[in-house]
Design an enzyme around this catalytic site. Structure first.
Site, short mmCIF file in Angstrom:
data_model
loop_
_atom_site.label_atom_id
_atom_site.label_comp_id
_atom_site.label_asym_id
_atom_site.label_seq_id
_atom_site.Cartn_x
_atom_site.Cartn_y
_atom_site.Cartn_z
N HIS A 163 -7.16 11.59 9.96
CA HIS A 163 -7.72 12.54 11.07
C HIS A 163 -9.21 12.40 10.89
O HIS A 163 -9.78 12.68 9.97
CB HIS A 163 -7.16 13.79 11.04
CG HIS A 163 -7.51 14.90 12.13
ND1 HIS A 163 -6.65 15.59 12.57
CD2 HIS A 163 -8.71 15.19 12.70
CE1 HIS A 163 -7.01 16.18 13.79
NE2 HIS A 163 -8.25 16.01 13.50
N HIS A 165 -13.00 12.95 10.36
CA HIS A 165 -13.73 14.02 9.59
C HIS A 165 -15.01 13.41 8.73
O HIS A 165 -15.03 12.09 8.39
CB HIS A 165 -12.88 14.73 8.55
CG HIS A 165 -12.42 13.99 7.42
ND1 HIS A 165 -11.33 13.01 7.67
CD2 HIS A 165 -12.69 13.80 6.13
CE1 HIS A 165 -11.27 12.42 6.34
NE2 HIS A 165 -11.99 12.97 5.40
ZN LIG Z 1 -4.44 15.33 12.26
#
Ligand SMILES: [Zn+2]
Ligand SMILES: [Zn+2]
Ligand SMILES: [Zn+2]
Length: 334
Positions: A163, A165
């Site tokens: 994800h 980041h």
């Molecule tokens: Zn995620």
């Protein structure tokens, strides 16, 4: 013959393969396989991260609940912790201290399927705005001396979660690699009375061989002494040593050029893993005539080996002139 080039700031040398340079097809690029595991950074899973320090969310939504556009949280497995004392001490000829510092994660979007290169300009502006806001906030802590913002994308570049980041680490010491650049820049400034990075911008514009793209406020190029194939530097064209002092208009230019660079890298190199770092002045003094903040991005295309380890030289199979040409000639989607 290969070519040795010396970095005018750090004094380090790198070796370039100019005989049979590797183009974009010369590397094996790691594929990004979805892990399928529960993601702590997805909307609805806020309870799986430590409580948020900073968020962009409507005033009607509650902290640590869904509805946010961006969150900053302490790293769950921090390299350093903010509580406690530095406790510097000696142990015979060794020096040590407690692992004091801050280690934060900026979750750039609630959408698990987006990469940083997919973020809209507005979303990317929120991300860079968070970099600035968190840097400014951590300055208030007198124990901290340096803030590094960085991003790891892809497993082989060190990202443990897919994800999208970025991370921020604030340290109680100025790291050696930064000191090397600072000291080198001071030496250069001493006898020329000019910032070496400002000079580099002038030279790149004049040579016009290593530029990837530019806009009013920023220039992106492959540095003459790149350590890694397709290494990219992004610099503000106007002298500034402190990233967190960036004003609104230059911030928009930064966001635009960052997006463009990310898209070009993805298209030219089959979506490679990469790292980027933002190198800025230490917290004190922040204003320096000889230092110029910048973003360095390196796609992860090669592995370091014994030679690099033993010498600190890098062997770069792709001269920056070729890398810049490839990146520049990507035809961007309209
Ligand atoms: Zn995620
Ligand atoms: Zn400068
Ligand atoms: Zn640097």
């Amino acid at each position: 013959m290969s070519e040795l080039r010396r970095d005018p700031i750090t004094g380090r040398w790198n070796i370039f393969n100019t005989d049979e340079p590797l183009g974009p097809d010369g590397f094996e690029v790691e594929r990004h396989e979805p892990s399928g595991a529960t993601c702590p950074f997805c909307a609805g899973n806020e309870h799986l991260t430590p409580p948020e320090i900073y968020a962009i969310r409507p005033s009607t939504s509650r902290a640590n609940g869904p509805g946010w556009q961006l969150r900053a949280v302490p790293n769950k497995f921090p390299a350093l912790r903010i509580e406690g004392e530095l406790g510097r001490r000696g142990l015979g000829l060794f020096d040590l201290s407690n692992g004091l510092g801050a280690h934060e994660v900026i979750i750039e979007t609630p959408d698990h399927t987006k990469q940083m290169a997919d973020l809209t300009l507005q979303e990317l502006e929120q991300v860079c705005g968070a970099f600035k806001a968190r840097s400014l906030d951590l300055r208030g802590d007198r124990r901290l001396k340096y803030t590094l913002i960085f991003k790891n994308f892809g497993r082989s570049a060190g990202a443990s979660l897919e994800h999208t980041h970025s991370q921020l680490i604030a340290l109680p010491i100025v790291p050696k690699r930064v000191l090397e650049e600072l000291k080198g820049a001071e030496r250069y400034f001493e006898f020329r009375e000019r910032c070496p990075f400002c000079d580099m911008i002038q030279q790149e514009l004049k040579d016009d061989e290593r530029i990837i793209c530019e806009n009013k406020g920023f220039l992106a190029f492959c540095p003459y002494v790149s350590s890694f194939p397709f290494e990219i530097w992004v610099l503000p064209k106007t002298h500034s040593s402190d990233f967190a002092a960036i004003a609104q208009e230059p911030m928009r230019d930064l966001v635009r050029i960052l997006k463009e660079v990310l898209v070009r890298v993805r298209m030219a190199l089959s979506d490679p893993p990469y790292n980027f770092i933002i190198q800025t002045s230490p917290i004190e003094p922040r204003e320096r005539e000889e230092y110029h903040w910048h973003l360095e991005l390196s796609p992860k295309l090669t592995r370091l080996a014994g030679f690099e380890w033993g010498t600190g030289f890098y062997i770069n199979p792709t001269p920056p002139e070729l890398a810049a040409k490839v990146l520049r000639e990507v035809s961007l989607p309209v």
